[in-house]
Design a protein around this motif. Structure first.
Motif, PDB file in Angstrom:
ATOM      1  N   ALA A 292       0.894   4.325  -2.670  1.00 40.97           N
ATOM      2  CA  ALA A 292       0.668   5.713  -2.237  1.00 40.97           C
ATOM      3  C   ALA A 292       1.832   6.583  -2.703  1.00 40.97           C
ATOM      4  O   ALA A 292       1.639   7.689  -3.207  1.00 40.97           O
ATOM      5  CB  ALA A 292       0.532   5.764  -0.717  1.00 40.97           C
ATOM      6  N   THR A 293       3.056   6.065  -2.555  1.00 38.60           N
ATOM      7  CA  THR A 293       4.246   6.824  -2.966  1.00 38.60           C
ATOM      8  C   THR A 293       4.204   7.088  -4.471  1.00 38.60           C
ATOM      9  O   THR A 293       4.453   8.204  -4.926  1.00 38.60           O
ATOM     10  CB  THR A 293       5.523   6.017  -2.616  1.00 38.60           C
ATOM     11  N   MET A 294       3.855   6.043  -5.242  1.00 41.03           N
ATOM     12  CA  MET A 294       3.834   6.193  -6.708  1.00 41.03           C
ATOM     13  C   MET A 294       2.762   7.198  -7.126  1.00 41.03           C
ATOM     14  O   MET A 294       2.978   8.022  -8.015  1.00 41.03           O
ATOM     15  CB  MET A 294       3.583   4.831  -7.361  1.00 41.03           C
ATOM     16  N   LEU A 295       1.599   7.148  -6.458  1.00 36.21           N
ATOM     17  CA  LEU A 295       0.529   8.090  -6.796  1.00 36.21           C
ATOM     18  C   LEU A 295       0.951   9.531  -6.520  1.00 36.21           C
ATOM     19  O   LEU A 295       0.691  10.433  -7.300  1.00 36.21           O
ATOM     20  CB  LEU A 295      -0.732   7.759  -5.996  1.00 36.21           C
ATOM     21  N   LYS A 296       1.649   9.706  -5.379  1.00 41.70           N
ATOM     22  CA  LYS A 296       2.097  11.068  -5.025  1.00 41.70           C
ATOM     23  C   LYS A 296       3.087  11.578  -6.072  1.00 41.70           C
ATOM     24  O   LYS A 296       3.031  12.729  -6.481  1.00 41.70           O
ATOM     25  CB  LYS A 296       2.771  11.056  -3.645  1.00 41.70           C
ATOM     26  N   LYS A 297       4.009  10.686  -6.519  1.00 42.63           N
ATOM     27  CA  LYS A 297       5.005  11.101  -7.518  1.00 42.63           C
ATOM     28  C   LYS A 297       4.312  11.434  -8.842  1.00 42.63           C
ATOM     29  O   LYS A 297       4.618  12.422  -9.489  1.00 42.63           O
ATOM     30  CB  LYS A 297       6.046   9.997  -7.714  1.00 42.63           C
ATOM     31  N   PHE A 298       3.339  10.593  -9.231  1.00 46.29           N
ATOM     32  CA  PHE A 298       2.589  10.783 -10.467  1.00 46.29           C
ATOM     33  C   PHE A 298       1.862  12.132 -10.412  1.00 46.29           C
ATOM     34  O   PHE A 298       1.936  12.944 -11.323  1.00 46.29           O
ATOM     35  CB  PHE A 298       1.592   9.628 -10.588  1.00 46.29           C
ATOM     36  N   ASN A 299       1.193  12.365  -9.288  1.00 46.30           N
ATOM     37  CA  ASN A 299       0.448  13.598  -9.084  1.00 46.30           C
ATOM     38  C   ASN A 299       1.384  14.809  -9.169  1.00 46.30           C
ATOM     39  O   ASN A 299       1.070  15.820  -9.781  1.00 46.30           O
ATOM     40  CB  ASN A 299      -0.228  13.538  -7.708  1.00 46.30           C
ATOM     41  N   TYR A 300       2.572  14.668  -8.585  1.00 48.88           N
ATOM     42  CA  TYR A 300       3.533  15.779  -8.565  1.00 48.88           C
ATOM     43  C   TYR A 300       3.899  16.204  -9.986  1.00 48.88           C
ATOM     44  O   TYR A 300       3.941  17.375 -10.321  1.00 48.88           O
ATOM     45  CB  TYR A 300       4.786  15.360  -7.802  1.00 48.88           C
ATOM     46  N   PHE A 301       4.175  15.202 -10.856  1.00 46.43           N
ATOM     47  CA  PHE A 301       4.650  15.534 -12.196  1.00 46.43           C
ATOM     48  C   PHE A 301       3.582  16.237 -13.034  1.00 46.43           C
ATOM     49  O   PHE A 301       3.901  16.992 -13.925  1.00 46.43           O
ATOM     50  CB  PHE A 301       5.197  14.294 -12.899  1.00 46.43           C
ATOM     51  N   PHE A 302       2.300  16.012 -12.705  1.00 48.78           N
ATOM     52  CA  PHE A 302       1.254  16.668 -13.482  1.00 48.78           C
ATOM     53  C   PHE A 302       0.777  17.969 -12.848  1.00 48.78           C
ATOM     54  O   PHE A 302       0.128  18.773 -13.482  1.00 48.78           O
ATOM     55  CB  PHE A 302       0.094  15.698 -13.730  1.00 48.78           C
ATOM     56  N   HIS A 303       1.068  18.170 -11.586  1.00 48.74           N
ATOM     57  CA  HIS A 303       0.674  19.421 -10.919  1.00 48.74           C
ATOM     58  C   HIS A 303       1.875  19.962 -10.159  1.00 48.74           C
ATOM     59  O   HIS A 303       1.833  20.102  -8.947  1.00 48.74           O
ATOM     60  CB  HIS A 303      -0.482  19.177  -9.925  1.00 48.74           C
ATOM     61  N   GLN A 304       2.967  20.207 -10.878  1.00 47.01           N
ATOM     62  CA  GLN A 304       4.190  20.633 -10.187  1.00 47.01           C
ATOM     63  C   GLN A 304       3.983  21.954  -9.462  1.00 47.01           C
ATOM     64  O   GLN A 304       3.735  22.982 -10.116  1.00 47.01           O
ATOM     65  CB  GLN A 304       5.329  20.781 -11.188  1.00 47.01           C
TER      66      GLN A 304
ATOM     67  N   GLY B 183       5.245   8.956   8.508  1.00 44.23           N
ATOM     68  CA  GLY B 183       6.435   8.118   8.398  1.00 44.23           C
ATOM     69  C   GLY B 183       6.560   7.436   7.057  1.00 44.23           C
ATOM     70  O   GLY B 183       7.482   6.680   6.825  1.00 44.23           O
ATOM     71  N   GLU B 184       5.597   7.721   6.140  1.00 45.62           N
ATOM     72  CA  GLU B 184       5.715   7.125   4.806  1.00 45.62           C
ATOM     73  C   GLU B 184       6.606   8.008   3.950  1.00 45.62           C
ATOM     74  O   GLU B 184       6.629   9.224   4.114  1.00 45.62           O
ATOM     75  CB  GLU B 184       4.338   7.056   4.142  1.00 45.62           C
ATOM     76  N   GLU B 185       7.294   7.381   2.984  1.00 42.36           N
ATOM     77  CA  GLU B 185       8.071   8.185   2.055  1.00 42.36           C
ATOM     78  C   GLU B 185       7.131   9.068   1.262  1.00 42.36           C
ATOM     79  O   GLU B 185       6.060   8.621   0.863  1.00 42.36           O
ATOM     80  CB  GLU B 185       8.842   7.283   1.091  1.00 42.36           C
ATOM     81  N   CYS B 186       7.519  10.331   1.060  1.00 39.14           N
ATOM     82  CA  CYS B 186       6.645  11.254   0.327  1.00 39.14           C
ATOM     83  C   CYS B 186       6.646  10.919  -1.160  1.00 39.14           C
ATOM     84  O   CYS B 186       7.620  10.438  -1.658  1.00 39.14           O
ATOM     85  CB  CYS B 186       7.128  12.686   0.478  1.00 39.14           C
TER      86      CYS B 186
ATOM     87  N   MET C 290       0.831  -1.219   0.000  1.00 40.56           N
ATOM     88  CA  MET C 290       0.000   0.000   0.000  1.00 40.56           C
ATOM     89  C   MET C 290       0.863   1.267   0.000  1.00 40.56           C
ATOM     90  O   MET C 290       0.582   2.209  -0.718  1.00 40.56           O
ATOM     91  CB  MET C 290      -0.897   0.015   1.250  1.00 40.56           C
ATOM     92  N   ALA C 291       1.906   1.214   0.849  1.00 42.62           N
ATOM     93  CA  ALA C 291       2.784   2.385   0.960  1.00 42.62           C
ATOM     94  C   ALA C 291       3.434   2.682  -0.383  1.00 42.62           C
ATOM     95  O   ALA C 291       3.549   3.846  -0.783  1.00 42.62           O
ATOM     96  CB  ALA C 291       3.862   2.131   2.012  1.00 42.62           C
ATOM     97  N   LEU C 292       3.798   1.617  -1.113  1.00 43.21           N
ATOM     98  CA  LEU C 292       4.457   1.801  -2.411  1.00 43.21           C
ATOM     99  C   LEU C 292       3.494   2.455  -3.411  1.00 43.21           C
ATOM    100  O   LEU C 292       3.861   3.385  -4.131  1.00 43.21           O
ATOM    101  CB  LEU C 292       4.938   0.439  -2.934  1.00 43.21           C
TER     102      LEU C 292
END
Ligand SMILES: CC(C)(COP(=O)(O)OP(=O)(O)OC[C@H]1O[C@@H](n2cnc3c(N)ncnc32)[C@H](O)[C@@H]1OP(=O)(O)O)[C@@H](O)C(=O)NCCC(=O)NCCS
Length: 190
Positions: free
Chosen positions: A5-17, A187-190, A1-3
């Motif tokens: 969540a991390t991937m979604l956050k990274k994906f979201n970041y690249f489209f809404h920098q 405590g999850e990786e951002c 799950m944590a992985l």
């Protein structure tokens, strides 16, 4: 799950920098009975930065005037903090923010002010700023033989990543690249 969540956050970041915000208001800092002023550096600080470098690196200036000028011009993703006691520059730190990574470009503390927590304070200030700007990791390079600096970085959670052979070309010395993963409040990786 944590992985995921991390991937979604990274994906979201690249489209809404989000825009990088390197605002840093000056303030007074009480440390070991001393009152220091911490502030964002500008061109006006370059001569003091060079003097401090000479004191730290036995008369040498690994970063010359032009390197500092160039870094200080990159207002959008680069920041230097300087620490003064009265009119004396006693420490500085630099960081560049790129692709969700805070890279420490430079740090030095005047020899007579070392081992008082100033270096750690400055690195923590940069980590905090990187975190606010959605960085997911911090990186830096350090001479493989610089045990003092490595110990400070390790104390802050930086871990050895890889070695860059002959990074300090003129002295034929390798650099150790170190990395610290940043985590969110849960405590999850951002
Ligand atoms: C590396 C450097 C920036 C560290 O700065 P600093 O202000 O001395 O760092 P700190 O005071 O936060 O930490 C240094 C040590 O003093 C200890 N310390 C911190 N506050 C202290 C205090 N009040 N009393 C005694 N020791 C203290 C820390 O625990 C740390 O111990 P450690 O080495 O066992 O981890 C500084 O030594 C320096 O400028 N070196 C030369 C330039 C250099 O090497 N730059 C790095 C290039 S990659």
């Amino acid at each position: 799950m944590a992985l995921i969540a991390t991937m979604l956050k990274k994906f979201n970041y690249f489209f809404h920098q989000p825009e990088i915000d390197l605002t840093f208001p000056s303030y007074a800092l009480r440390l070991n009975g001393q009152t220091l002023q911490i502030m964002k550096a500008s061109d006006e600080n370059i001569s003091d930065l060079l003097i401090l470098e000479e004191q730290v690196y036995s008369g040498k200036t690994p970063w010359n005037k032009f390197s500092f000028e160039s870094e200080l011009k990159k207002h959008s993703n680069s920041i230097y903090l300087v620490v003064y006691e009265s009119s004396t520059l006693v420490a500085f730190v630099g960081m560049r923010l790129q692709a969700q990574e805070g890279h420490i470009t430079n740090i030095a503390v005047k020899p007579s002010y070392q081992h008082q927590g100033i270096g750690t304070y400055l690195l923590n200030a940069m980590i905090e700023l990187a975190r606010k700007n959605h960085a997911v990791q911090m990186t830096l390079e350090v001479r493989v033989d610089n045990d003092n600096a490595k110990s400070v970085y390790q104390g802050l959670g930086f871990k050895p990543n890889f070695v860059r052979k002959n990074y300090y070309v003129s002295e034929h010395v390798d650099a150790l690249s170190m990395i610290k993963k940043l985590t969110d409040r849960e405590g999850e990786e951002c």
